[in-house]
Design an enzyme around this catalytic site. Structure first.
Site, mmCIF file in Angstrom:
data_model
loop_
_atom_site.group_PDB
_atom_site.id
_atom_site.type_symbol
_atom_site.label_atom_id
_atom_site.label_comp_id
_atom_site.label_asym_id
_atom_site.label_seq_id
_atom_site.Cartn_x
_atom_site.Cartn_y
_atom_site.Cartn_z
ATOM 1 N N CYS A 5 71.430 -29.109 -57.632
ATOM 2 C CA CYS A 5 72.906 -28.808 -57.510
ATOM 3 C C CYS A 5 73.516 -28.348 -58.313
ATOM 4 C CB CYS A 5 73.703 -29.345 -56.379
ATOM 5 S SG CYS A 5 73.184 -31.319 -56.372
ATOM 6 N N HIS B 74 80.350 -31.540 -57.045
ATOM 7 C CA HIS B 74 80.397 -31.942 -58.602
ATOM 8 C C HIS B 74 81.009 -30.575 -59.465
ATOM 9 C CE1 HIS B 74 76.654 -33.245 -56.878
ATOM 10 N NE2 HIS B 74 75.658 -32.546 -57.250
HETATM 11 C C1 11C Z 1 72.012 -35.694 -57.037
HETATM 12 N N1 11C Z 1 71.702 -33.337 -57.794
HETATM 13 O O1 11C Z 1 73.254 -35.083 -57.032
HETATM 14 C C2 11C Z 1 70.847 -34.578 -57.299
HETATM 15 C C3 11C Z 1 70.842 -34.238 -55.401
HETATM 16 O O2 11C Z 1 66.700 -31.990 -57.427
HETATM 17 O O3 11C Z 1 67.424 -31.401 -56.050
HETATM 18 C C4 11C Z 1 69.603 -33.177 -55.546
HETATM 19 C C5 11C Z 1 68.756 -32.847 -55.849
HETATM 20 C C6 11C Z 1 67.436 -32.107 -56.450
HETATM 21 O O4 11C Z 1 71.956 -36.900 -56.396
#
Ligand code: 11C
EC number: 1.2.1.11
Length: 343
Positions: free
Chosen positions: A130, A242
Site C-alpha cells: 500500500c 497512509h
Molecule cells: C502495513 N503496508 O501498513 C503494510 C500492509 O506487503 O502488502 C501491507 C503489507 C503488504 O502494515
C-alpha cells in the site's frame, strides 16, 4: 458474456473492500464468488446489494473462473496461486509473495500498465504494498518530466494496514486510556494509542524494516531501477489512510509550480495545495476515496533540483483493493483475458 471472478480472503479488510469496489465500479462479472479458509465457510459478505456465502478456498475448482483477486496473505498465496494459475485462472495477488519474482508483473495501472502483458508466464500478477502504490502514482508523472534521481520518504501508516486486529488494538487501547484500564499490546510492539511506532514488518540485517525495503524494491521494479530510494516507515494512530512525506531529487530542473501543473493532469492524482490553514489533505479525508492526494508541493533548496511533497491515499483502496480491481479492468480493456464462458 461477462467474467467469473473469485475473491479469496473475502472476509478480511481488503477482501471485503475488493467485493465492494467490484460492485461499485460495475466490473463486467456474471458471477462473483467469495472464498476464504475453512473456518470462515458459511459466513456472509456483502457484494453490492447482494449477500454472498463464503466458500472454501481449499477445495474450490477454479477451472471455470477467469480472475481470482487474492488477499489471503503471503503463505496462502505462495501455496495456492500457482495451482489456481495452472487451472487457467489469472491471480491478482495482494500479498508480497510474488512481487519480486521476475516472472510476475507488479502493476499499478497509472504507472506501468504495459508490463501487465508479462502475466502469462505464471498467470499471476502482483499488487504492490500500500505505501508503494500511492507513492509511485505521485512519482511517475514527475519522473517522466524531470527524471527522479533519489527519493527520501517517511511514511505515516494507518493501523488498517495491519488488518482488523490492528484496528481493534487502536480502538481498545484508546478506550483503555480514557477509562484507565491496563493497556495491552498484541498486534503492535508498543502502544499505538496516542503514540507512533517506527517499526512495520520484520527487521532486516541492515537495520531497515521489511516494509521500508518493500518501498525501495517495488518502486525500482515499477518505475525505474536507477532511482535511489530510502524510507522510514512509521505506524500512526489513524484507522484508514497512509500519509507520506516525500523529498525528491531530480536530474533536470523542475519548479513547484511545474510539478503542481503536471500532477493536476496526472491519472489517479488530485492536487489540493493551498498555502493556507487546512489547504492540504489528511488521512481522515482520503478514507473511502480512490485518488491519491498530493499537497504541500514545494521546492527543497537543500539539493539541486529538489522538491518536497505530502502524499495521502486510502491504503485499503488504492493501496490494495482498488488497485487489484483496476488491474482486472486493465486485463479486460486490453483484451488479455477471455471469459471461460465463451471458450
Ligand atoms: C502495513 N503496508 O501498513 C503494510 C500492509 O506487503 O502488502 C501491507 C503489507 C503488504 O502494515
Amino acid at each position: 458474456m461477462g467474467f467469473k471472478i473469485a475473491v479469496a480472503g473475502a472476509t478480511g479488510n481488503v477482501g471485503r473492500e475488493m467485493l465492494s469496489i467490484l460492485a461499485e465500479r460495475g466490473f463486467p462479472a456474471d458471477e462473483v464468488v467469495a472464498l476464504a479458509s475453512s473456518r470462515s465457510v458459511g459466513k456472509e459478505v456483502s457484494f453490492g446489494d447482494k449477500t454472498l456465502k463464503v466458500k472454501n478456498l481449499e477445495n474450490y475448482d477454479f477451472s471455470d473462473t477467469d480472475i481470482c483477486l487474492m488477499s489471503a496473505g503471503g503463505s496462502i498465496s505462495q501455496k495456492w496461486s500457482p495451482k489456481i494459475g495452472a487451472q487457467g485462472c489469472v491471480v491478482i495477488d495482494n500479498s508480497s509473495a510474488w512481487r519480486y519474482d521476475s516472472e510476475v508483473p507488479l502493476i499499478v495501472p497509472e504507472v506501468n500498465p504495459d508490463a501487465v502483458e508479462g502475466f502469462t508466464k505464471r498467470n499471476i500478477i502482483a499488487n504492490p504494498n500500500c505505501s508503494t502504490a500511492q507513492l509511485v502514482v505521485a512519482l511517475k508523472p514527475l519522473h517522466d518530466a524531470a527524471t527522479i534521481k533519489r527519493v527520501v520518504v517517511s511514511t505515516y501508516q494507518s493501523v488498517s494496514g495491519a488488518g482488523k486486529d490492528g484496528m481493534d488494538e487502536l480502538f481498545n487501547q484508546t478506550r483503555a486510556v480514557f477509562v484507565a484500564d491496563p493497556i495491552e499490546n498484541k498486534k503492535f510492539t508498543k502502544r499505538i494509542a496516542f503514540n507512533v511506532i517506527p517499526h512495520i514488518d520484520v527487521f532486516m540485517e541492515d537495520g531497515y524494516t521489511k516494509e521500508e525495503w518493500k518501498v525501495l524494491a517495488e518502486t525500482k521494479k515499477m518505475l525505474d531501477p536507477k532511482i535511489k530510494v530510502t524510507c522510514t516507515a512509521v505506524r500512526v494512530p489513524v484507522f484508514v489512510g497512509h500519509g507520506e512525506a516525500v523529498n525528491l531529487e531530480f536530474e533536470k530542473e523542475i519548479t513547484a509550480d511545474e510539478a503542481r501543473d503536471i500532477l493536476r493532469e496526472a491519472p489517479g492524482c488530485l492536487v489540493v495545495d493551498k498555502h493556507e490553514d487546512g489547504g492540504y489533505v489528511t488521512p481522515v479525508e482520503c478514507a473511502g476515496e480512490d485518488v491519491t492526494y498530493i499537497s504541500r508541493i514545494r521546492e527543497d533548496a537543500t539539493v539541486e533540483n529538489g522538491l518536497a511533497l505530502w502524499v495521502v491515499s486510502d491504503n485499503l483502496r488504492k493501496g490494495a483493493a482498488l488497485n487489484a480491481v483496476q488491474i482486472a479492468e486493465l486485463l479486460v480493456e486490453r483484451n488479455l483475458i477471455k471469459s471461460h464462458a465463451t471458450a
